[in-house]
Design a protein around this motif. Sequence first.
Motif, short mmCIF file in Angstrom:
data_model
loop_
_atom_site.label_atom_id
_atom_site.label_comp_id
_atom_site.label_asym_id
_atom_site.label_seq_id
_atom_site.Cartn_x
_atom_site.Cartn_y
_atom_site.Cartn_z
N GLU A 74 0.83 -1.21 0.00
CA GLU A 74 0.00 0.00 0.00
C GLU A 74 0.87 1.26 0.00
OE1 GLU A 74 -3.99 0.88 2.17
OE2 GLU A 74 -2.41 1.28 3.62
N ASN A 75 1.87 1.24 0.86
CA ASN A 75 2.75 2.41 0.94
C ASN A 75 3.54 2.61 -0.35
OD1 ASN A 75 1.84 2.92 3.47
ND2 ASN A 75 3.55 1.92 4.51
N ALA A 76 3.81 1.52 -1.04
CA ALA A 76 4.53 1.62 -2.31
C ALA A 76 3.67 2.27 -3.39
CB ALA A 76 4.98 0.24 -2.78
N GLY A 77 2.35 2.33 -3.16
CA GLY A 77 1.46 2.98 -4.11
C GLY A 77 0.80 2.04 -5.09
N LEU A 78 0.79 0.75 -4.78
CA LEU A 78 0.09 -0.20 -5.65
C LEU A 78 -1.41 -0.01 -5.50
CD1 LEU A 78 2.41 -3.23 -4.92
CD2 LEU A 78 2.18 -2.06 -7.12
N THR A 79 -2.14 -0.21 -6.57
CA THR A 79 -3.59 0.02 -6.57
C THR A 79 -4.33 -1.10 -5.85
OG1 THR A 79 -3.29 1.04 -8.73
CG2 THR A 79 -5.55 0.59 -8.04
N PHE A 80 -3.92 -2.32 -6.12
CA PHE A 80 -4.56 -3.44 -5.44
C PHE A 80 -3.57 -4.58 -5.28
CE2 PHE A 80 -5.58 -4.08 -9.95
CZ PHE A 80 -5.26 -5.42 -10.17
N PRO B 5 15.50 -2.74 -12.69
CA PRO B 5 14.27 -1.94 -12.61
C PRO B 5 14.08 -1.06 -13.85
CG PRO B 5 15.44 -1.86 -10.52
CD PRO B 5 16.35 -2.57 -11.49
N ALA B 6 15.16 -0.55 -14.41
CA ALA B 6 15.02 0.32 -15.59
C ALA B 6 14.38 -0.44 -16.74
CB ALA B 6 16.40 0.86 -15.99
N GLY B 7 14.77 -1.69 -16.90
CA GLY B 7 14.18 -2.51 -17.96
C GLY B 7 12.69 -2.72 -17.73
N LEU B 8 12.33 -2.91 -16.47
CA LEU B 8 10.89 -3.09 -16.15
C LEU B 8 10.13 -1.80 -16.46
CD1 LEU B 8 8.54 -4.72 -15.00
CD2 LEU B 8 9.21 -3.95 -12.72
N LEU B 9 10.73 -0.65 -16.10
CA LEU B 9 10.06 0.62 -16.38
C LEU B 9 9.85 0.80 -17.88
CD1 LEU B 9 11.83 2.92 -13.78
CD2 LEU B 9 9.35 2.64 -14.06
N ALA B 10 10.83 0.41 -18.66
CA ALA B 10 10.69 0.54 -20.12
C ALA B 10 9.56 -0.35 -20.63
CB ALA B 10 12.02 0.17 -20.80
N LEU B 11 9.50 -1.57 -20.09
CA LEU B 11 8.44 -2.49 -20.49
C LEU B 11 7.06 -1.93 -20.11
CD1 LEU B 11 7.45 -5.39 -21.36
CD2 LEU B 11 7.76 -6.05 -18.98
N LEU B 12 6.96 -1.41 -18.90
CA LEU B 12 5.67 -0.89 -18.44
C LEU B 12 5.26 0.33 -19.26
CD1 LEU B 12 6.08 -1.24 -14.54
CD2 LEU B 12 4.96 -2.80 -16.15
N ALA B 13 6.24 1.17 -19.61
CA ALA B 13 5.92 2.36 -20.42
C ALA B 13 5.39 1.95 -21.78
CB ALA B 13 7.17 3.23 -20.57
N LEU C 120 10.57 -2.73 -6.09
CA LEU C 120 9.44 -2.07 -6.76
C LEU C 120 9.09 -0.78 -6.04
CD1 LEU C 120 7.14 -5.18 -7.40
CD2 LEU C 120 8.32 -3.82 -9.15
N ALA C 121 9.07 -0.83 -4.72
CA ALA C 121 8.67 0.33 -3.93
C ALA C 121 9.68 1.47 -4.06
CB ALA C 121 8.51 -0.07 -2.46
N ARG C 122 10.95 1.09 -4.14
CA ARG C 122 11.99 2.10 -4.10
C ARG C 122 12.31 2.63 -5.49
NH1 ARG C 122 15.33 -1.06 -1.37
NH2 ARG C 122 16.48 -1.60 -3.25
N GLU C 123 12.30 1.76 -6.47
CA GLU C 123 12.85 2.19 -7.76
C GLU C 123 11.86 2.19 -8.92
OE1 GLU C 123 16.75 0.57 -8.61
OE2 GLU C 123 16.93 -0.07 -6.51
N VAL C 124 10.75 1.52 -8.77
CA VAL C 124 9.82 1.42 -9.90
C VAL C 124 8.61 2.33 -9.72
CG1 VAL C 124 8.38 -0.14 -11.27
CG2 VAL C 124 10.62 -0.92 -10.43
N LEU C 125 7.91 2.17 -8.61
CA LEU C 125 6.67 2.94 -8.41
C LEU C 125 6.91 4.45 -8.39
CD1 LEU C 125 3.81 1.70 -8.21
CD2 LEU C 125 5.58 0.04 -7.69
#
Lengths: 341, 472
Positions: A14-20, A264-272, A297-302
Motif C-alpha cells: 500500500e505504501n509503495a502505491g500499488l492500486t490493489f 528496474p530500468a528494464g521493467l520501467l521501459a516495459l511498463l511504459a 518495486l517500492a523504491r525504484e519502480v513505483l
Amino acid sequence: MSGARLARTVRHAENAGLTFVTFADAVVPAVPGSPASARLDAVTRAAFVARTTTAVGLVPEVPTTYPEPFHVATQLASLDLTASGRAGWLASVTPGDAAPAAYGRAPVADLDREARDVVQVVRDLWDSWEDDAVVRDVATGRYVDRDRIHRVDFVGASFSVVGPLITPRPPQGQPVVLARSGDVAGPGRDGERLVDVVLVGGTDVAAARAAARAVVAADPGARAVVEVQVVLDAAGRTGADRLAELDAAGPWAPGTALRHVGDPAGLLALLAELADDPAVAGVRLLAASLDTDLPVLAREVLPALRADRRTAAPRSGATLRDHLGLTRPADRFAGAARATA
Amino acid sequence: MTDPTPQTRPADETAHPITRPGAEVHLGVFFQGVNHTTIWSDPESGSQTDFASFERVARTAERGLFDAFFLGEGLRLRESRGRLHDLDVVGRPDAITQLAALAAVTERIGLVATQNTTYNDPVDLARRLASLDVLSGGRAAWNVVTTDNAWTGENFRRGGYLDHARRYDRAEQVLATARRIWDAWPDADRPDGSVARVEAHGDLLDVAIDPTTPRSPQGHPVIFQAGDSAQGRDFAARSADVIFSRHGSVLADALEFAADIRARAVAAGRPEDDVKIFPGTAIVVGDTPAEAEEKARWVARQQVTPATALHVVGTIWAEDLSGYDPDGPLPAHDPVVAELGGEGGSSTTGARTHEVAARWRALAEAEGLSIRDLVIRVSGERGFVGTPSAVADRLVRFVRTGSVDGFNISPWIIPSGLDDIVDRVVPELQERGAYRTAYTGTTLREHLGLRAPLTRRGAGAADAREAALAGV
C-alpha cells in the motif's frame, strides 16, 4: 505465514502505491506432501488486512468450480463491507482431479459454464438487497422493507440458489470482478458484464497489447490488465541468477504472463511500452518473491511511474471501483417488487 | 420463543453447596446479528453491519478480559408465511471473514465462528478455520451447528438432502475430517517433516486431500457445540471442548444440565471436566435493584415491539394478526391450523401449536395480560438483573457450585451493550477473586483452561482420540 508478516507485506504494498493486491489461492497444493506448499485461505487473508490498510484494493482469488456460490457471495460482500469498498474477486477455474477429490464430487466437465453460472449468481446475490433496504421504521416496527430485498431464483446447469443473500448490499454495490482472459466468458443472462477486469498476457509486448485491445473492443466498459512476472536484480544478485535458483527448486511456470528478468530500468521501459496503449488499463505484477522484489518495486519502480503520471497512489476513502474508473452499478432488482405490486 | 420458566429467586440459590471455591468466572460475548432481542429502535442502536460496531464490541470485551467473541451464521433469511420476516435485526457479514478482520485489531480475545456442518464443505471449512487460527495466533474456535431442512438447502449446491436423524452423523464426520486435516501438518508428532494425505470416507462425505494449512499455536481451533437434544449433548460429550448451553438462568436447572454433560463426557472416555459449559445469557444492571428492574422492563418492551408481539402470537395462531390491538387480549378464537407450514427458520411445529395457545390463553387470563405483555412474559429467561454487586454474586455462585464455567453474554443493544458489564460487573468479579486481572495466555485454549486437542493427547487418551475421529 503469520498474521504480523502478512500485515507488514500488504502495508508495504500500500505504501509503495500499488492500486490493489491479489491473494492467490488453491485448495490443493502444487506439490503434495511438502510444507513448502503452505497456503492460507485467500478471503481470510484479505480480511485480515482489511483494517490494517486504508487505501489499497484487496482481491482474493476464489475458484468458481467447486466452492458454494452462496458462501462465496457472502464472503466477498463481507470483505467489501469490512474494507469499506476495497474488495475485488479474482474468479478462477480449477481444472484437474485433485480438487473434486477434495470436495467429494465428480469433476466438473464444463468449467466455462460453471464459471459463468457462479459469477452470474454471485452478482445476482450482491444485488438481492437494495442499498436502502434497512429502513428502521419505528412507527410500523419494520427493520427492513421486504419489498427492497429480493429472491434471485437462479437456476444454473449444475445448481440453483433462491436467495436473497444474508448480507446487505456491499459498499461498492458489486465488488470488482477480475478473471484471466477466457476463464469467465460473458456476457451474463441479461447481456450484462460478468468480468470488470480481464487479465491478459502474451508472448511479447505487442501480443499483450493486442490482447488488451481485444478485451476493450469486445466490451468498451471493461478494463484490460496485463500480467507481468518480475524477477528483479535485487540483494546483490541478478534477476537471472535468482530465476535460475527458483527454477532449480521447481520451475516457475510462465503461463501466459509477460516476464521481466533484470533491472528496474528494464521493467520501467516495459511498463511504459504497455501503458502507451490506451487499451492497457494497468498491470498485475507477479513478483518472484515479495520479500525480495517488493522493496525494489517500492523504491525504484513505483516512484518513477508516479513521476511520469503513469500511476497514482490509491486514496484512502476511495473504493477499488473509483481507482479503476469503474462506476458503481445500479441494483438489477431495484424497484422490481414495487413495479409489479 | 421458549416456554414460560419459573424464575428461581436468588435467595433459593444459596441452598446449593459451593463445590469449586476458587473457580473463576469466564465470559464471552455473542454479537447476535439476527433476532428480536437486539434492540434497533433506540437512538443508541448502531449499525449491525459497519465494522466499527463489531470492533467496538470486541475491543470492549477484550478490555474486560473476556475469553471469546462469538458470531452466528446465516444461511437463509427468515420468512414468515412465505414472506421475508421484516421486524427484527437482519443482514450480517460472514463470520470467518469478519473475525479475520477483527483478529488484526485485537490481541488476545478468542474468535468463535458458528458454522454449519450440513451446508459447508469439510475441506473449505477446515481450511478457513485453520487460516483464522494461524492468522490470529491461536485464537479461533468453531461453534458447530447442524441443519437439515430442505428450505435452507435451497441456497446451496447440495440442496436439502440430509435426514433429520442423521444431522449429527454428518456433523461428526465433518468434524473428524477437519481434525484429520488439522493434524496432517508436520510437528513434533510428524518429525519427518512431510504433510500427511487425508483420506476420509464416511457414508455422508468423501474427502481426499493434501492439506495446505500449517498448525496454529493452539493445535486445533477450539470446538464449541450448541445443540441441546440428547444427540447434541452426546456429540458435545464426545467431540467438543465447550458446550454453549441454554441452561444458565435457573441454578437447579444449570446443575442438572452440568451433571448430565459430565456423565456423558465420562461415558465417552474423557475427564468429567473436559467439556466446559457456557450458557448464553443477558445482563441488565442498575444502581439499585429497583432501577435494574425498571431497566429490564424497558429492555423487554423495546425487544417486544407491538408489531413483534402480534407477529409472535400470529405465528402460533398461524394467521396475520397485524390488525389486532397489541395492548388488547389474545384472539378469542382457537388456532385453526392442523399443521403449520411456511414458517421458514422456525422450529415451532403444528403439533405443538394448540398446546401453546391453550397455555398462553390460560396465562393471559390468569394474570390479565395483553398480547404484548403476554409475549414479554413468555419470552423465556431474562438472564441476570440487579446491581453490579448482586449480579456478580450470582455469576460467581453459578460457577462455584459447578453448574457452569462461564457465560456467553448477548448484549441487547449494539455497540454499547457491553460497556456496563465490563465497567461495572467485571470489577466486582475481580474484587471477589473470581475473575482474571490480566490475560495469562495468548491462545483461546489457554484462556479457557482446556487440555490439548482430543486427537493430540498421547497414548493415555486413545479412547477419546478414537471417538473424536469416528465415522471417517
